[in-house]
Design an enzyme around this catalytic site. Structure first.
Site, PDB file in Angstrom:
ATOM      1  N   ARG A  75      68.769 -31.520  35.875  1.00  0.00           N
ATOM      2  CA  ARG A  75      68.971 -30.255  36.566  1.00  0.00           C
ATOM      3  C   ARG A  75      68.517 -30.404  38.012  1.00  0.00           C
ATOM      4  NH1 ARG A  75      66.164 -24.805  34.174  1.00  0.00           N
ATOM      5  NH2 ARG A  75      64.327 -25.718  35.144  1.00  0.00           N
ATOM      6  N   TYR A  99      84.624   3.852  25.328  1.00  0.00           N
ATOM      7  CA  TYR A  99      85.753   3.285  26.053  1.00  0.00           C
ATOM      8  C   TYR A  99      86.669   2.491  25.130  1.00  0.00           C
ATOM      9  CZ  TYR A  99      83.673   4.349  30.613  1.00  0.00           C
ATOM     10  OH  TYR A  99      83.174   4.988  31.722  1.00  0.00           O
ATOM     11  N   MET A 133      78.472   1.283  31.148  1.00  0.00           N
ATOM     12  CA  MET A 133      77.581   0.842  32.226  1.00  0.00           C
ATOM     13  C   MET A 133      76.223   1.526  32.134  1.00  0.00           C
ATOM     14  SD  MET A 133      78.104   0.817  36.356  1.00  0.00           S
ATOM     15  CE  MET A 133      79.528  -0.247  36.319  1.00  0.00           C
ATOM     16  N   LYS A 188      58.417 -15.946  37.720  1.00  0.00           N
ATOM     17  CA  LYS A 188      59.735 -15.884  38.365  1.00  0.00           C
ATOM     18  C   LYS A 188      60.568 -14.748  37.763  1.00  0.00           C
ATOM     19  CE  LYS A 188      61.494 -19.351  35.089  1.00  0.00           C
ATOM     20  NZ  LYS A 188      61.653 -20.813  34.894  1.00  0.00           N
TER      21      LYS A 188
END
Ligand SMILES: *Cc1c(COP(=O)(O)O)cnc(C)c1O
Length: 368
Positions: A134, A263, A312, A38
């Site tokens: 779950r 930043y 990013m 997965k």
């Protein structure tokens, strides 16, 4: 081996083979092996890995969502594929692609029976909740489930399974033993309910490592172990590293004392320092939680901490003490530090780090 010239996730197939054989060695030869691929095979490359594992002889594949199963069929996978968490909106696609749904509630069971009304003995899997809370039916549902499945030929129950919530943590052994007991009770009350015997399965990777004698049943489901992690230092040492994230130095900066890096002036140099900018950022899966000195990358064997905030598309590391130049190779994780060790610097786990490496990062398959 050639030098990396861009951010690359290397995927080592011989290491997967080693890990598969290691896990197989822990179970009986007759126990089936379901490979969990997965989430892009835990952030790597699901089609390539599934094709490789199919050749190695795995019995079953598991994905989380329908689209992941479709991608495997489109890549030519012919072995059965269990979809762990299908949503009713995809049930027609599930059938069109011969995927096998895990059915976990009366609602999804009803909708699937309707979708499969023109099918003959379509394989379905019943998921039971034994404590994770779950997804899954509970033991009390059995009478109603078997009532619905009796006297119909559209579907048949290929397997019955549950999932352990703390198989890696031996401090939670009592909890796990209760889950195992509860699954055994479910198995006992399902006995004789179906005209054939479904496969029963409970263990994930850490379950295989810690509970293989008490709860092996007919099949095991392994994901993280195939990718090289045993969720415990003692077991990690037995597995081989499959995934290595590498990058390069794009640019070097000499920073004068008092100047800032990144930043929001994420780091202010208290002395003259040298930084390297790496083409890897939070859009690639290295989140801001690794910034501000938490994690480091390795350049020429030296640990270089991330300085300031992860951007990013880039991050900056401190290379003040390292002889290096633009174009030099950078190791983010691999053999050392492992993805598990890198993840731990920000309080998370291998699963989250590797599954989060974004599709923007180039994958490179290592075949020998
Ligand atoms: C993801 C998953 C697995 C695989 O677990 P690992 O710890 O990676 O081996 C097995 N079963 C279910 C239901 C899962 O969701």
């Amino acid at each position: 081996m050639t030098h990396t010239r861009e951010t690359t996730l290397e995927i080592n197939l011989p290491a997967i083979k080693h890990n598969y054989n290691l896990l197989k060695g822990k179970i009986k030869p007759t126990t089936k092996f379901m490979a969990v691929v997965k989430a892009y095979a835990y952030g790597s490359d699901a089609p390539k890995i599934a094709i490789f594992l199919e050749k190695l002889g795995v019995d079953y594949f598991a994905v989380a969502y329908t689209d992941e199963g479709i991608a495997l069929r489109n890549a030519g996978i012919t072995k059965p594929i269990l979809v762990l968490h299908p949503l009713p909106v995809h049930f027609n696609e599930i059938i069109n692609y011969r995927l096998e749904p895990s059915l976990y509630s009366f609602n999804v069971l009803e909708v699937f029976l309707e979708a499969a009304k023109n099918e003959k003995e379509y394989p379905i899997h019943l998921k039971f909740n034994t404590g994770l809370n779950r997804l899954g039916f509970v033991k009390m549902d059995i009478a109603l489930i078997s009532g619905k499945l009796l006297h119909q030929k559209n579907v048949y129950v290929a397997s019955v399974f549950s999932h352990l919530g703390a198989s890696e943590d031996l401090n939670e052994k009592d909890f796990t033993m209760r889950q195992i007991l509860s699954f055994k009770e479910i198995k006992a009350s399902l006995a004789e309910k179906f005209s054939h015997k479904p496969l029963y399965h409970l263990l994930n990777t850490s379950g295989i490592l810690n509970y293989t004698t008490s709860a092996q049943f007919d099949m095991v489901r392994s994901g993280i172990g195939l990718y090289g992690f045993g969720n415990d230092a003692q077991y990690d040492a037995l597995f081989k590293t499959v995934l290595s994230l590498k990058s390069v130095i794009s640019q070097i900066h000499n920073i004068a004392p008092g100047n800032s890096i990144g930043y929001n002036q994420g780091h202010i140099a208290d002395k003259a320092m040298k930084t390297a900018t790496i083409p890897l950022g939070h859009a690639d899966g290295i989140g801001r939680q690794y910034g501000k000195g938490k994690a480091h990358v390795t350049i020429h064997g030296h640990k270089c901490p991330i300085v300031g905030n992860v951007c990013m598309d880039m991050l900056m590391v401190d290379v003040s003490e390292v002889q290096c130049k633009e174009g030099d190779e950078v190791l983010v994780f691999g053999k050392s530090p492992t993805a598990g060790e890198f993840a731990a610097t920000a309080g998370t786990i291998s699963y989250e780090l590797i599954a989060g490496i974004s599709q923007r990062v180039r994958r490179k398959i290592i075949t020998h």
